[in-house]
Design a protein around this motif. Structure first.
Motif, PDB file in Angstrom:
ATOM      1  N   ALA A 196       3.123  38.784  15.587  1.00 11.92           N
ATOM      2  CA  ALA A 196       3.227  39.595  16.477  1.00 11.92           C
ATOM      3  C   ALA A 196       3.959  41.584  15.670  1.00 11.92           C
ATOM      4  O   ALA A 196       4.850  42.041  17.399  1.00 11.92           O
ATOM      5  N   GLY A 197       3.419  41.307  14.467  1.00 14.66           N
ATOM      6  CA  GLY A 197       3.386  42.733  14.163  1.00 14.66           C
ATOM      7  C   GLY A 197       4.765  42.699  13.260  1.00 14.66           C
ATOM      8  O   GLY A 197       4.526  44.165  12.791  1.00 14.66           O
ATOM      9  N   PHE A 198       5.138  42.878  13.132  1.00 20.92           N
ATOM     10  CA  PHE A 198       6.849  42.754  12.336  1.00 20.92           C
ATOM     11  C   PHE A 198       5.921  42.143  10.627  1.00 20.92           C
ATOM     12  O   PHE A 198       5.805  41.311  10.635  1.00 20.92           O
ATOM     13  N   ASN A 199       6.872  43.240   9.500  1.00 25.39           N
ATOM     14  CA  ASN A 199       6.004  42.930   8.517  1.00 25.39           C
ATOM     15  C   ASN A 199       7.178  42.221   7.824  1.00 25.39           C
ATOM     16  O   ASN A 199       8.479  43.245   7.147  1.00 25.39           O
ATOM     17  N   ILE A 200       7.027  41.044   7.464  1.00 20.67           N
ATOM     18  CA  ILE A 200       7.996  40.432   6.704  1.00 20.67           C
ATOM     19  C   ILE A 200       7.359  39.277   5.960  1.00 20.67           C
ATOM     20  O   ILE A 200       6.249  38.888   6.737  1.00 20.67           O
ATOM     21  N   THR A 201       7.902  39.332   5.104  1.00 16.80           N
ATOM     22  CA  THR A 201       6.765  38.291   3.337  1.00 16.80           C
ATOM     23  C   THR A 201       7.703  36.587   3.098  1.00 16.80           C
ATOM     24  O   THR A 201       7.597  36.192   2.655  1.00 16.80           O
ATOM     25  N   GLU A 202       9.637  37.210   3.165  1.00 14.70           N
ATOM     26  CA  GLU A 202      10.434  36.346   2.653  1.00 14.70           C
ATOM     27  C   GLU A 202      11.255  35.031   3.366  1.00 14.70           C
ATOM     28  O   GLU A 202      11.277  36.001   4.698  1.00 14.70           O
ATOM     29  N   LEU A 203      10.845  34.326   2.277  1.00 14.92           N
ATOM     30  CA  LEU A 203      11.381  33.290   3.797  1.00 14.92           C
ATOM     31  C   LEU A 203      12.410  32.140   2.739  1.00 14.92           C
ATOM     32  O   LEU A 203      12.433  31.717   1.428  1.00 14.92           O
ATOM     33  N   SER A 204      13.787  32.597   2.877  1.00 12.49           N
ATOM     34  CA  SER A 204      15.100  31.771   1.378  1.00 12.49           C
ATOM     35  C   SER A 204      15.458  30.783   1.942  1.00 12.49           C
ATOM     36  O   SER A 204      16.062  30.706   3.690  1.00 12.49           O
ATOM     37  N   MET A 205      14.933  29.601   1.907  1.00 12.61           N
ATOM     38  CA  MET A 205      15.189  28.432   2.432  1.00 12.61           C
ATOM     39  C   MET A 205      14.864  27.644   1.620  1.00 12.61           C
ATOM     40  O   MET A 205      14.191  27.832   0.373  1.00 12.61           O
ATOM     41  N   GLY A 206      16.511  26.488   1.347  1.00  8.46           N
ATOM     42  CA  GLY A 206      15.465  25.472   0.413  1.00  8.46           C
ATOM     43  C   GLY A 206      17.460  25.473  -0.899  1.00  8.46           C
ATOM     44  O   GLY A 206      17.430  26.860  -1.844  1.00  8.46           O
ATOM     45  N   MET A 207      17.840  24.268  -1.518  1.00 11.22           N
ATOM     46  CA  MET A 207      19.247  24.158  -1.969  1.00 11.22           C
ATOM     47  C   MET A 207      19.085  23.255  -3.200  1.00 11.22           C
ATOM     48  O   MET A 207      17.967  23.182  -3.042  1.00 11.22           O
ATOM     49  N   SER A 208      19.931  23.075  -3.558  1.00  8.17           N
ATOM     50  CA  SER A 208      20.165  21.890  -4.615  1.00  8.17           C
ATOM     51  C   SER A 208      19.085  20.795  -4.407  1.00  8.17           C
ATOM     52  O   SER A 208      18.080  20.524  -5.469  1.00  8.17           O
ATOM     53  N   GLN A 209      19.598  20.646  -3.536  1.00  6.23           N
ATOM     54  CA  GLN A 209      18.813  18.513  -2.741  1.00  6.23           C
ATOM     55  C   GLN A 209      17.938  19.177  -2.587  1.00  6.23           C
ATOM     56  O   GLN A 209      17.186  18.401  -2.932  1.00  6.23           O
ATOM     57  N   ASP A 210      17.017  20.216  -2.096  1.00  3.28           N
ATOM     58  CA  ASP A 210      16.010  20.255  -1.603  1.00  3.28           C
ATOM     59  C   ASP A 210      14.846  21.320  -1.793  1.00  3.28           C
ATOM     60  O   ASP A 210      13.768  21.452  -0.698  1.00  3.28           O
ATOM     61  N   PHE A 211      15.300  22.096  -2.845  1.00  2.70           N
ATOM     62  CA  PHE A 211      14.188  23.016  -3.024  1.00  2.70           C
ATOM     63  C   PHE A 211      12.722  22.851  -3.685  1.00  2.70           C
ATOM     64  O   PHE A 211      12.612  23.618  -2.455  1.00  2.70           O
ATOM     65  N   GLU A 212      12.687  21.745  -3.881  1.00  7.94           N
ATOM     66  CA  GLU A 212      11.015  21.972  -4.360  1.00  7.94           C
ATOM     67  C   GLU A 212       9.909  21.060  -2.866  1.00  7.94           C
ATOM     68  O   GLU A 212       9.287  21.713  -2.694  1.00  7.94           O
ATOM     69  N   ILE A 213      10.711  20.927  -1.910  1.00  3.36           N
ATOM     70  CA  ILE A 213      10.655  20.692  -0.215  1.00  3.36           C
ATOM     71  C   ILE A 213      10.374  21.999  -0.334  1.00  3.36           C
ATOM     72  O   ILE A 213       8.811  22.661   0.688  1.00  3.36           O
ATOM     73  N   ALA A 214      11.129  22.357  -0.449  1.00  5.31           N
ATOM     74  CA  ALA A 214      11.302  24.015   0.689  1.00  5.31           C
ATOM     75  C   ALA A 214      10.264  25.036  -0.144  1.00  5.31           C
ATOM     76  O   ALA A 214       9.303  25.444   0.845  1.00  5.31           O
TER      77      ALA A 214
END
Ligand code: PLP
Length: 233
Positions: A196-214
């Motif tokens: 849609a034209g928004f210049n976003i790049t970051e995805l902050s997701m995943g904590m101790s128990q699930d960061f590998e899946i994130a």
């Protein structure tokens, strides 16, 4: 957990980050580890810095304010970066822009306007992520996915605020695989926003128990606390 040192736990997390990245055909250096130090004391933070930590996540403005000031004198000469990962109240925006390089939890236009105003006063462009609420849990904050594009559009007009990406906190599952669709959905929302034209790049997701899946699902920032610093009291 006491049998190995903080240094060992940090090394292990970094190794797991690399392994998950490679498994997903990604570059390990494209994933930033945020050391979540809420409730963690100064001596331990100092030890983490010695072990290579440089970006810290805090969820309370007042707690962070004290720590950042203390670390400034304790670790003079080291440039530390602080991220805000908690729920931001409008009346704390003034302090938040003074303290944090990145705010992960923006979820309203009112808050965006406050951050923009206070950032302008100190000549800063405040970077932030928009927190998206993907589950119906009452306790969770974040903008609904239906409202994301509208919030991105509204914030685009704010000159002292720069939106870099999205963040989410999925529900807790005993079977961690059940979290995967939430991470996937956040990535798809980001892709849609980019289309849609928004210049976003970051995805902050995943904590101790699930960061590998994130990471397998595209996380660029993982927020890890207890797996490094131990269970919080
Ligand atoms: C506490 C917290 C974390 C870290 O959680 P752990 O399970 O200890 O790794 C990550 N993100 C947010 C928003 C938090 O509040």
């Amino acid at each position: 957990m006491n049998s190995n040192s903080l240094q060992d736990r940090i090394s292990l997390i970094k190794k797991k980050i690399s392994t998950s990245a490679l498994r997903a055909g990604r570059k390990p250096q494209d994933i930033t580890l945020i050391y979540v130090t809420k409730t963690v004391g100064l001596e331990t933070i100092k030890e983490a810095v010695a072990a290579g930590a440089g970006i810290f996540g805090e969820n309370r403005v007042q707690e962070a304010q004290k720590k950042i000031a203390a670390c400034g004198s304790l670790l003079a000469g080291r440039t530390l970066h602080w991220h805000f990962i908690g729920h931001l109240q409008k009346n704390k925006a003034k302090y938040a822009v003074q303290l944090f390089d990145l705010i992960h939890s923006l979820d309203s236009i009112e808050c965006a306007e406050e951050l923009n105003k206070h950032a302008g006063k100190i000549g800063k462009t405040q970077e932030a992520l928009i927190e998206v609420k993907l589950s119906s849990e009452e306790s969770k904050h974040g903008v609904l996915k239906e409202d994301l594009i509208a919030l991105l559009s509204a914030t685009a007009a704010l000159k002292n605020l720069s939106i870099k990406g999205l963040m989410t906190i999925p529900p807790f599952f005993d079977n961690i695989e059940e979290v995967r669709p939430y991470f996937k959905e956040l990535r798809e929302l980001k892709d849609k926003a980019v289309s849609a034209g928004f210049n976003i790049t970051e995805l902050s997701m995943g904590m101790s128990q699930d960061f590998e899946i994130a990471i397998e699902e595209g996380a660029t920032m993982v927020r890890v606390g207890s797996a490094i610093f131990g269970a919080r009291g």
